[in-house]
Design a protein around this motif. Structure first.
Motif, PDB file in Angstrom:
ATOM      1  N   TYR A  20      41.255  24.991  48.000  1.00  0.00           N
ATOM      2  CA  TYR A  20      40.374  25.677  48.934  1.00  0.00           C
ATOM      3  C   TYR A  20      39.614  24.573  49.647  1.00  0.00           C
ATOM      4  CZ  TYR A  20      41.261  30.118  46.578  1.00  0.00           C
ATOM      5  OH  TYR A  20      41.837  31.237  46.067  1.00  0.00           O
ATOM      6  N   PRO A  21      39.116  24.848  50.850  1.00  0.00           N
ATOM      7  CA  PRO A  21      38.382  23.786  51.544  1.00  0.00           C
ATOM      8  C   PRO A  21      37.307  23.195  50.641  1.00  0.00           C
ATOM      9  CG  PRO A  21      38.636  25.671  52.971  1.00  0.00           C
ATOM     10  CD  PRO A  21      39.157  26.076  51.624  1.00  0.00           C
ATOM     11  N   GLY A  22      37.403  21.897  50.368  1.00  0.00           N
ATOM     12  CA  GLY A  22      36.377  21.226  49.587  1.00  0.00           C
ATOM     13  C   GLY A  22      36.565  21.287  48.092  1.00  0.00           C
ATOM     14  N   VAL A  23      37.528  22.039  47.602  1.00  0.00           N
ATOM     15  CA  VAL A  23      37.709  22.113  46.159  1.00  0.00           C
ATOM     16  C   VAL A  23      39.188  22.321  45.813  1.00  0.00           C
ATOM     17  CG1 VAL A  23      37.433  24.589  45.810  1.00  0.00           C
ATOM     18  CG2 VAL A  23      36.665  23.012  44.047  1.00  0.00           C
ATOM     19  N   VAL A 354      22.066  42.897  43.708  1.00  0.00           N
ATOM     20  CA  VAL A 354      22.560  43.322  45.015  1.00  0.00           C
ATOM     21  C   VAL A 354      23.447  42.161  45.471  1.00  0.00           C
ATOM     22  CG1 VAL A 354      21.970  44.049  47.339  1.00  0.00           C
ATOM     23  CG2 VAL A 354      20.430  44.583  45.442  1.00  0.00           C
ATOM     24  N   ILE A 356      25.420  41.416  47.848  1.00  0.00           N
ATOM     25  CA  ILE A 356      25.510  40.899  49.221  1.00  0.00           C
ATOM     26  C   ILE A 356      24.209  40.220  49.640  1.00  0.00           C
ATOM     27  CG2 ILE A 356      27.271  42.545  49.963  1.00  0.00           C
ATOM     28  CD1 ILE A 356      25.019  44.118  51.355  1.00  0.00           C
ATOM     29  N   HIS A 357      23.218  40.172  48.742  1.00  0.00           N
ATOM     30  CA  HIS A 357      21.950  39.539  49.093  1.00  0.00           C
ATOM     31  C   HIS A 357      21.827  38.162  48.437  1.00  0.00           C
ATOM     32  CE1 HIS A 357      19.783  43.505  50.341  1.00  0.00           C
ATOM     33  NE2 HIS A 357      20.762  43.173  51.145  1.00  0.00           N
ATOM     34  N   GLU A 398      23.108  25.301  45.668  1.00  0.00           N
ATOM     35  CA  GLU A 398      22.468  24.318  46.537  1.00  0.00           C
ATOM     36  C   GLU A 398      21.239  24.892  47.220  1.00  0.00           C
ATOM     37  OE1 GLU A 398      26.127  25.818  48.804  1.00  0.00           O
ATOM     38  OE2 GLU A 398      25.453  25.510  46.757  1.00  0.00           O
ATOM     39  N   LYS A 402      21.581  31.214  49.032  1.00  0.00           N
ATOM     40  CA  LYS A 402      22.998  31.475  48.776  1.00  0.00           C
ATOM     41  C   LYS A 402      23.214  32.928  48.335  1.00  0.00           C
ATOM     42  CE  LYS A 402      27.017  29.503  46.681  1.00  0.00           C
ATOM     43  NZ  LYS A 402      27.680  28.229  46.599  1.00  0.00           N
ATOM     44  N   GLN A 406      28.805  34.734  45.872  1.00  0.00           N
ATOM     45  CA  GLN A 406      29.561  33.480  45.858  1.00  0.00           C
ATOM     46  C   GLN A 406      29.345  32.676  44.572  1.00  0.00           C
ATOM     47  OE1 GLN A 406      28.104  31.669  49.434  1.00  0.00           O
ATOM     48  NE2 GLN A 406      29.299  32.977  50.777  1.00  0.00           N
ATOM     49  N   SER A 408      29.493  32.021  40.341  1.00  0.00           N
ATOM     50  CA  SER A 408      30.351  32.383  39.216  1.00  0.00           C
ATOM     51  C   SER A 408      29.634  33.407  38.342  1.00  0.00           C
ATOM     52  CB  SER A 408      30.671  31.136  38.399  1.00  0.00           C
ATOM     53  OG  SER A 408      29.503  30.694  37.740  1.00  0.00           O
ATOM     54  N   ASN A 411      26.635  32.088  36.407  1.00  0.00           N
ATOM     55  CA  ASN A 411      25.486  31.828  37.265  1.00  0.00           C
ATOM     56  C   ASN A 411      24.837  33.117  37.744  1.00  0.00           C
ATOM     57  OD1 ASN A 411      24.688  29.113  37.655  1.00  0.00           O
ATOM     58  ND2 ASN A 411      26.659  28.697  38.620  1.00  0.00           N
TER      59      ASN A 411
END
Lengths: 514, 314
Positions: A20-23, A354, A356-357, A398, A402, A406, A408, A411
């Motif tokens: 995937y981009p970056g990983v 939630v 999507i938040h 980061e 975020k 997104q 895991s 987390n």
């Protein structure tokens, strides 16, 4: 064992790479599956298990590597092609249509396309019954509606659906995460029948104990890299855990019993004769400051319902709750929060977050009023506060902005923990705190909870994972049929099961089947 | 986790999408018609979009909460008509307006109760009240219009101007500012987003889901009522048939603005841009001499194209 290794190789995965981009999600991964074996695929969240499974199911394209089925090169670029090779999967997050019967669900994919409108309901049902009989599943009936069934039974129905197409390769993604130990046994019986038929099973699980029971071999992935494959009979839990995390962990060592001050003045929560129509008929127990009270019981025994009652989701309609000696009325979640009670609910995705938040939005949701001054909600203060919590509870991200989606699973669960600890509770109810998260995150979450009890936090912990329950509870309350069967300071798995079985037997004799 | 950089870039681009469409339309119409890029024309566009924008402010809340309100167009007609009748019977500007607002709020309360207590999907509830409100309006005067003779009423609500700015645009700006505050800078706005994002998690977080949902429907009803008063003032009459289809324009503005139709997220500014885009499309097509029937077709096609281009590919 001899027999086993002579079995033919069903599937070989060579040099599988997915970027995937970056990983690099999968880096030159090797995997092999024999007919009639249960091959456990394990690793922490983010190790690449899901990516491997998705590649094998044709859900995602790969950047390099090859699949061989029975020694022949195979191209798997779509789920249809995977199906064509006899590969099927039961995923952790079920997406079932709840208004179907077991039989309709079973034939949804198989006969659905060609014959749905012509298939006689009786034929559907009798064919489903044949499958149920073959795997000795008495818990399900073809006519049962999925909506009326427990999560565990739905899981079972999904497995029936998968075996109905007579797969050559069956992928089970955390099949026991919503099952109790007895229900898991049932699943293992089904797996044994499949093994005898020569089906190769790829088995993903975070529960170490059950691998010893069911797996023949185990392959470990870490950070997208193939670490190694071991015969289950020739390895130890310690070795596997070390392969997964690169170091050994204290999770599987029993914790020393702590001295808890159970004098009257240290009583935090006292529940007496709590009732709710249709479920509880007077349940009583107490929790002391700094204590972890574990609740053991089967799925459907009323553990989560008890938690929901105390937390004000489904408030009690009789009996008494006292916090620190004072009677309190809990009619809503807000009441519970006002009295210092917080709950980390059973389902992270449905009740906890939630998705999507952002992390900041989620962490501050129960305490949002704190950030509104003079009619203005300060997003800067929200974000600063969340940043502090992220640091405190070691959420890997980061930025507080975020989106939780997104992260895991481990987390995400830390975000839920942070969200509730931000309310500075006196009593924390945790319902399946570590279901479906990796070993490292589990250890971190256990540590956090333990540290907080040192400061006087009282905890009610519901867990279907016996190891977790027995290792971390100061006392264990056994529940069955919405009643407290007893609270024990020293208890083992056998005692718990025999208590529950006795209660079930007594109920059966009285004609009160649950 | 590793695709963070790329996906965040992509999201940035999508966030600006609605502005790109707006600028493209302005440039396009400026090239095609000399009359387009003039102060006078934009005054006209402002007057034209004021009511839809105000209705769309309410729709943004309703959609963010995971619901939909189809009744607002009918409410615009009903409120304007009732206010006109009140004016005719000598109730005065203040009381007549208050009655109009009360009707909007009343419908909001009914929607809230039926959705939260009776657990009927908002789509069905408001589909029903959409018919009820329109039917009531048509029945009260037997489909006839009621003329408003009071100049004060028409000046305050719609026909007047503050300097060069039409009073309807002033109302729009004021209500827009309030909406931004409510949506982005109050706990209420955050609760509504949480409820739309995941009602169960919101309940488990101690949010009073029913109460907040109720307030959202009341707010939407009030915004429709204000639009109804402005409409009546601009037409100098209450007309039972006005506002029809306005609910769809409002929903389109919200979705053009990038709010999720499934609830949980949105931006108030983008809703305004969405409404502005639709106003500009209609205005530009008129200037180009396109027939009104064709306007509808072009408007529909542009909405679909814009939404599908701006959609996140997930």
């Amino acid at each position: 064992m001899e027999m086993m290794s002579e079995r033919q190789t069903l599937l070989t995965v060579e040099h599988l790479t997915k970027r995937y981009p970056g990983v690099v999600a999968l880096d030159d991964v090797h995997f092999e599956l024999r007919a009639g074996e249960v091959h456990a695929l394990i690793g922490e969240n983010g190790a690449g298990k899901s990516t491997l499974i998705k590649a094998l199911m044709g859900i995602i394209p790969v950047d390099g590597g090859a699949f061989f089925l029975n020694g022949e090169p195979a191209s798997i670029r779509s789920p249809q092609e995977a199906m064509g090779y006899g590969i099927t999967a039961v995923f952790q997050e079920l997406s079932q249509i709840l208004d179907l019967t077991v039989a309709e669900n079973v034939f949804l994919s198989k006969e659905g396309k060609k014959a749905a409108y012509w298939l006689d309901r009786h034929v559907l049902n009798s064919r489903t019954q044949e499958i149920l009989d073959r795997y000795n599943i008495s818990e399900l009936r073809p006519m049962d509606m999925l909506r009326s069934m427990s999560a565990a039974k739905r899981q079972l129905a999904e497995i029936v659906k998968a075996v109905a197409i007579e797969p050559k390769i069956l992928i089970l993604d955390e099949p026991t995460s919503s099952l109790t130990d007895t229900e898991a046994e049932k699943l293992f019986d089904i797996i044994r029948v499949l093994k005898a038929d020569g089906v190769g099973i790829i088995y993903i699980s975070h529960r170490m104990m059950e691998l010893e029971q069911i797996a023949d071999r185990v392959t470990v992935l870490r950070d997208g890299v193939y670490v190694g494959t071991r015969e289950m009979a020739e390895t130890t839990m310690d070795e596997i855990v070390e392969m997964m995390v690169g170091r050994s962990l204290e999770l599987y060592q029993s914790r020393q019993k702590r001295p808890i001050d159970r004098s009257e003045g240290c009583k935090l929560l006292e529940v007496s004769g709590l009732r709710r129509k249709g479920t509880f008929d007077g349940i009583s127990f107490d929790v002391y400051k700094g204590e972890i009270l574990g609740i053991a019981g089967l799925v459907g025994s009323g553990r989560s319902e008890l938690a929901n009652m105390i937390f004000g989701i489904d408030p009690a309609d009789g009996g008494e709750i006292r916090m620190e000696g004072k009677p309190v009325r809990i009619r809503s979640v807000q009441d519970a929060l006002d009295h210092g009670i917080a709950m980390i609910p059973e389902s992270r995705h449905q009740q906890g977050l939630v998705l999507i938040h952002s992390i900041a939005d989620n962490i501050t949701l129960p305490i949002l009023k704190r950030f509104q001054h003079n009619l203005l909600l300060s997003h800067r203060k929200k974000s600063e506060f969340a940043g502090g919590m992220i640091e405190k509870y070691a959420v890997k991200t980061e930025s507080p902005a975020k989106i939780v989606n997104q992260l895991s699973g481990g987390n995400q669960q830390k975000v839920v923990v942070a969200k509730w600890l931000a309310t500075a509770p006196k009593l924390l109810i945790i319902d399946e705190p570590t279901a479906g998260i990796d070993v490292n995150a589990k250890v971190e979450i256990h540590k956090m909870i333990l540290q907080l009890t040192e400061l006087g936090l009282g905890v009610i912990m519901i867990s279907s994972e016996m190891t977790e329950l027995l290792n971390h509870s100061d006392r264990v309350m056994i529940m069955n049929r919405f009643r407290n069967l007893g609270i024990y300071e020293d208890v083992d798995q056998e005692t718990i099961m025999s208590e529950i079985m006795q209660d079930e037997n007594a109920a059966a004799e009285n004609g009160l089947t649950a | 986790m590793g695709n963070v950089t790329l996906s965040s870039k992509r999201i940035d681009w999508r966030e600006w999408f609605v502005y790109i469409v707006l600028v493209a339309l302005i440039i396009g119409f400026s090239l095609m018609s000399k009359a387009f890029l003039t102060t006078q024309n934009f005054e006209g566009i402002g007057r034209q979009i004021a009511m839809v924008t105000i209705v769309a402010l309410g729709a943004t809340f309703v959609i963010t909460a995971g619901h939909i309100d189809l009744s607002v167009g009918s409410l615009v007609g009903l409120v304007g008509l009732v206010a006109a009748i009140c004016m005719r019977s000598g109730l005065g500007i203040f009381l007549s307006s208050l009655v109009g607002l009360a009707i909007g709020a009343g419908f909001g309360v009914a929607h809230g109760l039926l959705v939260t207590k009776a657990k009927i999907p908002a789509f069905l509830v408001t589909l029903g009240t959409m018919g009820i409100a329109r039917g009531l309006a048509l029945t009260i005067t037997n489909t006839k219009a009621v003329i408003i003779l009071n100049d004060k009423f028409t000046t305050v609500w719609g026909a007047g101007a503050l300097g060069r700015i039409p009073v309807s645009v002033v109302w729009m700006a004021a209500l827009f500012a309030v909406a931004i505050w409510l949506y982005h800078f109050t706990t209420f706005g955050n609760y509504v987003k949480a409820i739309g994002g995941n009602p169960t998690a919101a309940r488990y977080s101690g949010i009073k889901v029913d109460k907040n949902t109720m307030m959202v429907f009341i707010y939407a009803g009030l915004m429709a009522a204000v639009a109804g008063l402005i409409m009546a003032a601009r037409l100098k009459s209450g007309r039972p048939e006005v506002g029809s289809g306005m609910e769809m324009d409002a929903i389109a503005a919200v979705i053009l603005g990038g709010a999720s139709l499934f609830g949980g997220s949105g931006k108030m500014v983008n809703t305004f841009i969405g409404a502005l885009i639709m106003g500009i499309i209609v205005n530009g097509l008129i200037l180009m001499g396109v027939q009104s029937n064709i306007q509808e077709i072009v408007k529909g096609a542009i909405i679909i194209a814009a939404v599908s281009l701006g959609k996140r590919n997930q």
